[in-house]
Design a protein around this motif. Sequence first.
Motif, PDB file in Angstrom:
ATOM      1  N   LEU A  60      37.223  39.980  50.707  1.00 29.79           N
ATOM      2  CA  LEU A  60      37.691  41.058  49.852  1.00 29.79           C
ATOM      3  C   LEU A  60      39.206  41.205  49.928  1.00 29.79           C
ATOM      4  O   LEU A  60      39.772  41.391  51.011  1.00 29.79           O
ATOM      5  N   LYS A  61      39.865  41.128  48.775  1.00 35.03           N
ATOM      6  CA  LYS A  61      41.302  41.393  48.709  1.00 35.03           C
ATOM      7  C   LYS A  61      41.502  42.893  48.555  1.00 35.03           C
ATOM      8  O   LYS A  61      40.840  43.540  47.747  1.00 35.03           O
ATOM      9  N   ILE A  62      42.440  43.423  49.320  1.00 35.72           N
ATOM     10  CA  ILE A  62      42.773  44.839  49.269  1.00 35.72           C
ATOM     11  C   ILE A  62      44.083  44.982  48.502  1.00 35.72           C
ATOM     12  O   ILE A  62      45.061  44.295  48.796  1.00 35.72           O
ATOM     13  N   TYR A  63      44.083  45.886  47.525  1.00 33.32           N
ATOM     14  CA  TYR A  63      45.253  46.105  46.675  1.00 33.32           C
ATOM     15  C   TYR A  63      45.776  47.520  46.842  1.00 33.32           C
ATOM     16  O   TYR A  63      45.010  48.451  47.091  1.00 33.32           O
ATOM     17  N   ALA A  64      47.075  47.684  46.669  1.00 30.92           N
ATOM     18  CA  ALA A  64      47.700  48.997  46.577  1.00 30.92           C
ATOM     19  C   ALA A  64      48.029  49.229  45.105  1.00 30.92           C
ATOM     20  O   ALA A  64      48.509  48.329  44.415  1.00 30.92           O
ATOM     21  N   LEU A  65      47.763  50.423  44.644  1.00 29.81           N
ATOM     22  CA  LEU A  65      47.978  50.786  43.244  1.00 29.81           C
ATOM     23  C   LEU A  65      48.982  51.929  43.206  1.00 29.81           C
ATOM     24  O   LEU A  65      48.805  52.939  43.892  1.00 29.81           O
ATOM     25  N   GLU A  66      50.055  51.765  42.435  1.00 26.31           N
ATOM     26  CA  GLU A  66      51.087  52.788  42.346  1.00 26.31           C
ATOM     27  C   GLU A  66      51.401  53.088  40.889  1.00 26.31           C
ATOM     28  O   GLU A  66      51.460  52.174  40.059  1.00 26.31           O
ATOM     29  N   LEU A  67      51.614  54.368  40.588  1.00 28.61           N
ATOM     30  CA  LEU A  67      52.059  54.765  39.252  1.00 28.61           C
ATOM     31  C   LEU A  67      53.531  54.436  39.103  1.00 28.61           C
ATOM     32  O   LEU A  67      54.298  54.558  40.062  1.00 28.61           O
ATOM     33  N   LEU A  68      53.926  54.048  37.918  1.00 31.93           N
ATOM     34  CA  LEU A  68      55.332  53.769  37.632  1.00 31.93           C
ATOM     35  C   LEU A  68      55.891  54.872  36.742  1.00 31.93           C
ATOM     36  O   LEU A  68      55.183  55.407  35.882  1.00 31.93           O
ATOM     37  N   VAL A  92      45.270  37.271  35.906  1.00 29.89           N
ATOM     38  CA  VAL A  92      46.449  37.458  36.750  1.00 29.89           C
ATOM     39  C   VAL A  92      45.952  37.451  38.197  1.00 29.89           C
ATOM     40  O   VAL A  92      45.133  38.263  38.585  1.00 29.89           O
ATOM     41  N   GLU A  93      46.406  36.485  38.956  1.00 26.63           N
ATOM     42  CA  GLU A  93      45.949  36.281  40.331  1.00 26.63           C
ATOM     43  C   GLU A  93      47.115  36.523  41.282  1.00 26.63           C
ATOM     44  O   GLU A  93      48.205  35.992  41.077  1.00 26.63           O
ATOM     45  N   LEU A  94      46.879  37.314  42.290  1.00 24.16           N
ATOM     46  CA  LEU A  94      47.852  37.491  43.357  1.00 24.16           C
ATOM     47  C   LEU A  94      47.326  36.714  44.552  1.00 24.16           C
ATOM     48  O   LEU A  94      46.248  37.005  45.063  1.00 24.16           O
ATOM     49  N   ALA A  95      48.070  35.705  44.999  1.00 29.58           N
ATOM     50  CA  ALA A  95      47.571  34.771  46.012  1.00 29.58           C
ATOM     51  C   ALA A  95      47.960  35.134  47.442  1.00 29.58           C
ATOM     52  O   ALA A  95      47.214  34.847  48.368  1.00 29.58           O
ATOM     53  N   LYS A  96      49.126  35.751  47.626  1.00 26.33           N
ATOM     54  CA  LYS A  96      49.614  36.019  48.986  1.00 26.33           C
ATOM     55  C   LYS A  96      49.879  37.515  49.155  1.00 26.33           C
ATOM     56  O   LYS A  96      50.371  38.160  48.227  1.00 26.33           O
ATOM     57  N   PRO A  97      49.581  38.051  50.349  1.00 23.17           N
ATOM     58  CA  PRO A  97      49.927  39.450  50.605  1.00 23.17           C
ATOM     59  C   PRO A  97      51.405  39.695  50.304  1.00 23.17           C
ATOM     60  O   PRO A  97      52.260  38.866  50.599  1.00 23.17           O
ATOM     61  N   GLY A  98      51.663  40.824  49.673  1.00 28.32           N
ATOM     62  CA  GLY A  98      53.029  41.173  49.280  1.00 28.32           C
ATOM     63  C   GLY A  98      53.317  40.870  47.821  1.00 28.32           C
ATOM     64  O   GLY A  98      54.254  41.421  47.253  1.00 28.32           O
ATOM     65  N   GLU A  99      52.547  39.974  47.202  1.00 29.29           N
ATOM     66  CA  GLU A  99      52.755  39.683  45.778  1.00 29.29           C
ATOM     67  C   GLU A  99      52.378  40.904  44.958  1.00 29.29           C
ATOM     68  O   GLU A  99      51.480  41.669  45.316  1.00 29.29           O
ATOM     69  N   THR A 100      53.067  41.071  43.848  1.00 32.30           N
ATOM     70  CA  THR A 100      52.903  42.268  43.039  1.00 32.30           C
ATOM     71  C   THR A 100      53.069  41.953  41.557  1.00 32.30           C
ATOM     72  O   THR A 100      53.631  40.916  41.194  1.00 32.30           O
ATOM     73  N   PHE A 101      52.562  42.833  40.718  1.00 34.09           N
ATOM     74  CA  PHE A 101      52.869  42.787  39.287  1.00 34.09           C
ATOM     75  C   PHE A 101      52.915  44.200  38.749  1.00 34.09           C
ATOM     76  O   PHE A 101      52.307  45.115  39.297  1.00 34.09           O
ATOM     77  N   LYS A 102      53.693  44.374  37.696  1.00 33.77           N
ATOM     78  CA  LYS A 102      53.759  45.645  36.974  1.00 33.77           C
ATOM     79  C   LYS A 102      53.112  45.433  35.619  1.00 33.77           C
ATOM     80  O   LYS A 102      53.325  44.395  34.983  1.00 33.77           O
ATOM     81  N   GLY A 103      52.330  46.411  35.189  1.00 28.82           N
ATOM     82  CA  GLY A 103      51.675  46.305  33.891  1.00 28.82           C
ATOM     83  C   GLY A 103      51.230  47.663  33.384  1.00 28.82           C
ATOM     84  O   GLY A 103      51.230  48.650  34.121  1.00 28.82           O
ATOM     85  N   ILE A 104      50.851  47.691  32.140  1.00 32.54           N
ATOM     86  CA  ILE A 104      50.286  48.891  31.530  1.00 32.54           C
ATOM     87  C   ILE A 104      48.771  48.754  31.613  1.00 32.54           C
ATOM     88  O   ILE A 104      48.206  47.802  31.053  1.00 32.54           O
ATOM     89  N   PHE A 105      48.121  49.668  32.320  1.00 29.85           N
ATOM     90  CA  PHE A 105      46.665  49.639  32.415  1.00 29.85           C
ATOM     91  C   PHE A 105      46.091  49.981  31.045  1.00 29.85           C
ATOM     92  O   PHE A 105      46.456  50.992  30.443  1.00 29.85           O
ATOM     93  N   TYR A 160      49.104  43.092  46.235  1.00 31.25           N
ATOM     94  CA  TYR A 160      48.084  42.513  47.110  1.00 31.25           C
ATOM     95  C   TYR A 160      48.520  42.811  48.536  1.00 31.25           C
ATOM     96  O   TYR A 160      49.553  42.352  48.988  1.00 31.25           O
ATOM     97  N   VAL A 161      47.707  43.607  49.264  1.00 30.21           N
ATOM     98  CA  VAL A 161      48.069  44.059  50.601  1.00 30.21           C
ATOM     99  C   VAL A 161      47.573  43.109  51.679  1.00 30.21           C
ATOM    100  O   VAL A 161      48.339  42.648  52.514  1.00 30.21           O
ATOM    101  N   LYS A 162      46.264  42.834  51.681  1.00 31.41           N
ATOM    102  CA  LYS A 162      45.683  41.982  52.726  1.00 31.41           C
ATOM    103  C   LYS A 162      44.295  41.555  52.299  1.00 31.41           C
ATOM    104  O   LYS A 162      43.757  42.030  51.307  1.00 31.41           O
ATOM    105  N   LYS A 163      43.727  40.658  53.087  1.00 31.86           N
ATOM    106  CA  LYS A 163      42.368  40.192  52.838  1.00 31.86           C
ATOM    107  C   LYS A 163      41.498  40.587  54.017  1.00 31.86           C
ATOM    108  O   LYS A 163      41.867  40.371  55.171  1.00 31.86           O
ATOM    109  N   GLU A 164      40.353  41.190  53.718  1.00 35.93           N
ATOM    110  CA  GLU A 164      39.374  41.554  54.740  1.00 35.93           C
ATOM    111  C   GLU A 164      38.094  40.794  54.419  1.00 35.93           C
ATOM    112  O   GLU A 164      37.377  41.158  53.491  1.00 35.93           O
ATOM    113  N   GLY A 165      37.839  39.720  55.162  1.00 40.89           N
ATOM    114  CA  GLY A 165      36.702  38.846  54.838  1.00 40.89           C
ATOM    115  C   GLY A 165      36.989  38.157  53.517  1.00 40.89           C
ATOM    116  O   GLY A 165      38.024  37.515  53.367  1.00 40.89           O
TER     117      GLY A 165
END
Length: 151
Positions: free
Chosen positions: A134-142, A57-70, A127-132
């Motif tokens: 490295l992709k930076i992600y935000a993780l939230e509980l549902l 599962v690839e998130l290509a652009k900042p703002g893209e998101t997915f919901k899943g069961i870890f 997917y929040v942003k890219k630093e160099g």
Amino acid sequence: MDIQNQNGTANAEVLAPAAQAEITNNFANIENLEALLEASANLEDLEPVIQLTSEYVELAKPGETFKGIFIGFQAMNVTDKVTGEQSERTAARFLINKVVKINAGVSLVRELKNAGLPAGTPVQVTYVKKEGNLKIYALELLGAVEKKGKK
């Protein structure tokens, strides 16, 4: 243990006694062997309920998101596109719409490990942003939220 030989007839002498003993021991160590044997006799009555082969599962652009069961972590072999060198990375596993999806994003894996989430936790990954590189992600509980007007 009966083994079919090339002619299709049963031949218990095909396997050496040590090999036969190893197979017998493997079955003896399986928990719920009786239930497995019964289920194996009824395979024609069963249907697939989940795809176990992982998809990335690839998130290509900042703002893209997915919901899943870890559902945990797995080792994943990665080939460097420039050098061709292979290395092993840890990938996070998610169950999304009855399919196992994985993502080996370094920051995502780190966030999940730091959170110490147990398998079975519903999350949203953004997917929040890219630093160099490295992709930076935000993780939230549902969780379920009570909607206004519903009781």
